[in-house]
Design an enzyme around this catalytic site. Sequence first.
Site: not given
Ligand SMILES: [Zn+2]
Length: 221
Positions: A79-80, A101
């Site tokens: 989705s990124e 992250h």
């Molecule tokens: Zn992320």
Amino acid sequence: MGVMDKKLNLYKRQIIQIGQRLYQKGLIVATEGNISVKVDENTLLATSQGIHKGSMTPGQIVKTDLKGVKLEGKGEPSSELKMHLAVYHTRPDVNAVIHAHPPVGTGFAVAGLALDQFILPEVVVTLGTVPLLKYATPTTDELAELVSDSIAQHDALLLANHGALTVGKDLMTAYYKMETLEQFARISLVARLLGRENILPPEAVEKLMELRAQYLRKFSS
Ligand SMILES: [Zn+2]
């Protein structure tokens, strides 16, 4: 097997290996993060949505074009992916993008702090500074645009209240930049906890910038 298939298999193995490293190093947990690699001017490989990157199989990697349109694969691309496409569009020298992250780097991004102090000579030379982008909702065009604006001048970014993104001429280079970003954040945090973050003086930074220019000529991106 054709040359292209061999190439795709090689890149898929590299993506799987990078996913394992990111997970084992604690730079991602659960289904976090995404990885992509530019195979040629019309072909991208990207991790698919909602999968654990620490234990990927080749079938969980999707082939798309450079606009993000799926060409092959079972799942849907990350989705990124928009953020990755924005990087490839802005930086023709970049062939790999990693989003993770990392907990200490992301802590800086949550605290509203960029990693932009010159404190470690080797980081100045190999990574440069890491700006903090303002907050934008993950997966949106807004985030992709912010990334596009900053990646022109940097190889690593912090995304406010979210995480980090690194790029490289290949997957391993992009991965090393993620490791270096997190180590930079860790050391900066410890120095701050000890009550004193001594910044390198301008004349020292100037010399390091000359080394950085040489480094970039040798290992561009
Ligand atoms: Zn992320």
